[in-house]
Design a protein around this motif. Structure first.
Motif, PDB file in Angstrom:
ATOM      1  N   GLY A  60       0.777  -1.231   0.000  1.00 54.92           N
ATOM      2  CA  GLY A  60       0.000   0.000   0.000  1.00 54.92           C
ATOM      3  C   GLY A  60       0.807   1.277   0.000  1.00 54.92           C
ATOM      4  O   GLY A  60       0.241   2.364   0.005  1.00 54.92           O
ATOM      5  N   PHE A  61       2.127   1.183   0.011  1.00 55.65           N
ATOM      6  CA  PHE A  61       2.943   2.385  -0.026  1.00 55.65           C
ATOM      7  C   PHE A  61       2.990   2.936  -1.446  1.00 55.65           C
ATOM      8  O   PHE A  61       3.094   2.175  -2.410  1.00 55.65           O
ATOM      9  CB  PHE A  61       4.381   2.090   0.452  1.00 55.65           C
ATOM     10  CG  PHE A  61       4.487   1.809   1.917  1.00 55.65           C
ATOM     11  CD1 PHE A  61       4.538   2.849   2.842  1.00 55.65           C
ATOM     12  CD2 PHE A  61       4.539   0.511   2.391  1.00 55.65           C
ATOM     13  CE1 PHE A  61       4.645   2.593   4.202  1.00 55.65           C
ATOM     14  CE2 PHE A  61       4.641   0.237   3.748  1.00 55.65           C
ATOM     15  CZ  PHE A  61       4.694   1.289   4.648  1.00 55.65           C
ATOM     16  N   THR A  62       2.901   4.244  -1.575  1.00 53.61           N
ATOM     17  CA  THR A  62       3.049   4.880  -2.880  1.00 53.61           C
ATOM     18  C   THR A  62       4.529   4.922  -3.240  1.00 53.61           C
ATOM     19  O   THR A  62       5.390   4.733  -2.380  1.00 53.61           O
ATOM     20  CB  THR A  62       2.505   6.320  -2.853  1.00 53.61           C
ATOM     21  OG1 THR A  62       3.345   7.096  -1.968  1.00 53.61           O
ATOM     22  CG2 THR A  62       1.050   6.375  -2.399  1.00 53.61           C
ATOM     23  N   LEU A  63       4.824   5.202  -4.501  1.00 54.85           N
ATOM     24  CA  LEU A  63       6.228   5.313  -4.893  1.00 54.85           C
ATOM     25  C   LEU A  63       6.926   6.436  -4.139  1.00 54.85           C
ATOM     26  O   LEU A  63       8.095   6.307  -3.769  1.00 54.85           O
ATOM     27  CB  LEU A  63       6.359   5.523  -6.397  1.00 54.85           C
ATOM     28  CG  LEU A  63       6.268   4.264  -7.245  1.00 54.85           C
ATOM     29  CD1 LEU A  63       6.423   4.599  -8.722  1.00 54.85           C
ATOM     30  CD2 LEU A  63       7.291   3.226  -6.836  1.00 54.85           C
ATOM     31  N   ALA A  64       6.227   7.526  -3.894  1.00 45.59           N
ATOM     32  CA  ALA A  64       6.821   8.626  -3.124  1.00 45.59           C
ATOM     33  C   ALA A  64       7.147   8.165  -1.701  1.00 45.59           C
ATOM     34  O   ALA A  64       8.213   8.490  -1.159  1.00 45.59           O
ATOM     35  CB  ALA A  64       5.882   9.827  -3.101  1.00 45.59           C
ATOM     36  N   GLU A  65       6.243   7.397  -1.105  1.00 41.46           N
ATOM     37  CA  GLU A  65       6.496   6.882   0.237  1.00 41.46           C
ATOM     38  C   GLU A  65       7.654   5.882   0.230  1.00 41.46           C
ATOM     39  O   GLU A  65       8.480   5.873   1.153  1.00 41.46           O
ATOM     40  CB  GLU A  65       5.234   6.220   0.795  1.00 41.46           C
ATOM     41  CG  GLU A  65       4.138   7.212   1.116  1.00 41.46           C
ATOM     42  CD  GLU A  65       2.804   6.565   1.430  1.00 41.46           C
ATOM     43  OE1 GLU A  65       2.039   7.161   2.213  1.00 41.46           O
ATOM     44  OE2 GLU A  65       2.511   5.463   0.906  1.00 41.46           O
ATOM     45  N   ALA A  83       7.771   3.271  11.966  1.00 47.07           N
ATOM     46  CA  ALA A  83       6.798   4.356  12.143  1.00 47.07           C
ATOM     47  C   ALA A  83       5.890   4.484  10.919  1.00 47.07           C
ATOM     48  O   ALA A  83       4.679   4.661  11.053  1.00 47.07           O
ATOM     49  CB  ALA A  83       7.525   5.677  12.395  1.00 47.07           C
ATOM     50  N   ARG A  84       6.476   4.385   9.757  1.00 45.23           N
ATOM     51  CA  ARG A  84       5.663   4.514   8.539  1.00 45.23           C
ATOM     52  C   ARG A  84       4.748   3.315   8.359  1.00 45.23           C
ATOM     53  O   ARG A  84       3.639   3.454   7.840  1.00 45.23           O
ATOM     54  CB  ARG A  84       6.573   4.713   7.341  1.00 45.23           C
ATOM     55  CG  ARG A  84       7.478   5.915   7.514  1.00 45.23           C
ATOM     56  CD  ARG A  84       7.359   6.922   6.423  1.00 45.23           C
ATOM     57  NE  ARG A  84       8.129   8.108   6.743  1.00 45.23           N
ATOM     58  CZ  ARG A  84       9.138   8.544   6.016  1.00 45.23           C
ATOM     59  NH1 ARG A  84       9.493   7.922   4.926  1.00 45.23           N
ATOM     60  NH2 ARG A  84       9.768   9.638   6.377  1.00 45.23           N
ATOM     61  N   ALA A  85       5.206   2.146   8.775  1.00 47.64           N
ATOM     62  CA  ALA A  85       4.351   0.955   8.705  1.00 47.64           C
ATOM     63  C   ALA A  85       3.155   1.106   9.643  1.00 47.64           C
ATOM     64  O   ALA A  85       2.042   0.711   9.301  1.00 47.64           O
ATOM     65  CB  ALA A  85       5.156  -0.299   9.043  1.00 47.64           C
ATOM     66  N   ARG A  86       3.375   1.701  10.811  1.00 41.61           N
ATOM     67  CA  ARG A  86       2.255   1.949  11.732  1.00 41.61           C
ATOM     68  C   ARG A  86       1.231   2.883  11.093  1.00 41.61           C
ATOM     69  O   ARG A  86       0.029   2.670  11.189  1.00 41.61           O
ATOM     70  CB  ARG A  86       2.759   2.546  13.041  1.00 41.61           C
ATOM     71  CG  ARG A  86       3.363   1.565  13.979  1.00 41.61           C
ATOM     72  CD  ARG A  86       3.650   2.205  15.344  1.00 41.61           C
ATOM     73  NE  ARG A  86       4.463   1.319  16.135  1.00 41.61           N
ATOM     74  CZ  ARG A  86       5.735   1.536  16.436  1.00 41.61           C
ATOM     75  NH1 ARG A  86       6.343   2.640  16.060  1.00 41.61           N
ATOM     76  NH2 ARG A  86       6.409   0.656  17.146  1.00 41.61           N
ATOM     77  N   GLU A  87       1.732   3.944  10.452  1.00 44.23           N
ATOM     78  CA  GLU A  87       0.830   4.889   9.781  1.00 44.23           C
ATOM     79  C   GLU A  87       0.054   4.199   8.668  1.00 44.23           C
ATOM     80  O   GLU A  87      -1.157   4.399   8.515  1.00 44.23           O
ATOM     81  CB  GLU A  87       1.629   6.058   9.195  1.00 44.23           C
ATOM     82  CG  GLU A  87       2.257   6.964  10.229  1.00 44.23           C
ATOM     83  CD  GLU A  87       3.258   7.944   9.617  1.00 44.23           C
ATOM     84  OE1 GLU A  87       3.400   7.986   8.372  1.00 44.23           O
ATOM     85  OE2 GLU A  87       3.909   8.671  10.385  1.00 44.23           O
ATOM     86  N   LYS A  88       0.747   3.390   7.876  1.00 39.84           N
ATOM     87  CA  LYS A  88       0.099   2.688   6.768  1.00 39.84           C
ATOM     88  C   LYS A  88      -0.916   1.695   7.300  1.00 39.84           C
ATOM     89  O   LYS A  88      -2.009   1.547   6.747  1.00 39.84           O
ATOM     90  CB  LYS A  88       1.151   2.001   5.898  1.00 39.84           C
ATOM     91  CG  LYS A  88       0.630   1.398   4.620  1.00 39.84           C
ATOM     92  CD  LYS A  88      -0.073   2.368   3.702  1.00 39.84           C
ATOM     93  CE  LYS A  88       0.806   3.449   3.179  1.00 39.84           C
ATOM     94  NZ  LYS A  88       0.101   4.363   2.253  1.00 39.84           N
TER      95      LYS A  88
END
Length: 143
Positions: A60-65, A83-88
């Motif tokens: 589910g991460f965008t290319l920018a992410e 941290a980013r996985a928690r947000e996603k």
């Protein structure tokens, strides 16, 4: 000179050649060195990088992410994968909740025998949230 040529890298990573070019333009994949004959030669590690990018996209991460995650990993920034996985995960859980409401509403519409959107919208037994949507839109419009 050793390295993977464009087609070899694309095959090994399970992507197409246009994807390689696009990732180069986006900065996800370093511009490769060239052979004396002008062929692009990618390091073997590029296969892993491409697989990581594709896996992150499937999560589910965008290319920018993904680019941000790669950059954070390279520079050991404080905000990394965890941290980013928690947000996603929070985004995914919200989408799942939204999809559950949509599924349940569609099931109710099927059970109620709704065949005409206009007729259904005017019926008091319509399970579709036409009234709620209209009410939200009325509140959102500036006065």
């Amino acid at each position: 000179m050793t390295g993977l040529r464009t087609g070899q890298l694309a095959d090994a990573a399970g992507v197409n050649v246009q994807t390689l070019r696009y990732y180069e333009r986006r900065g996800l994949l370093d511009v490769p060195r060239r052979s004396p004959g002008g062929h692009r030669l990618y390091p073997a590690e590029a296969v892993t990088l491409l697989r990581v990018v594709k896996t992150a996209q499937r999560l589910g991460f965008t290319l920018a992410e993904v680019a941000d995650l790669l950059e954070a990993g390279r520079h050991r920034h404080d905000v990394g994968l965890r941290a980013r996985a928690r947000e996603k995960l929070a985004e995914v859980e919200q989408r799942l909740a939204d999809l559950t409401v949509i599924r349940d509403t569609l099931r109710a519409a099927i059970s109620a025998g709704c065949d005409d959107l206009i007729a259904c919208a005017g019926s008091s037994c319509c399970p579709l949230p036409f009234a709620e949507i209209a009410e939200r839109n009325d509140r959102a419009e500036p006065r």
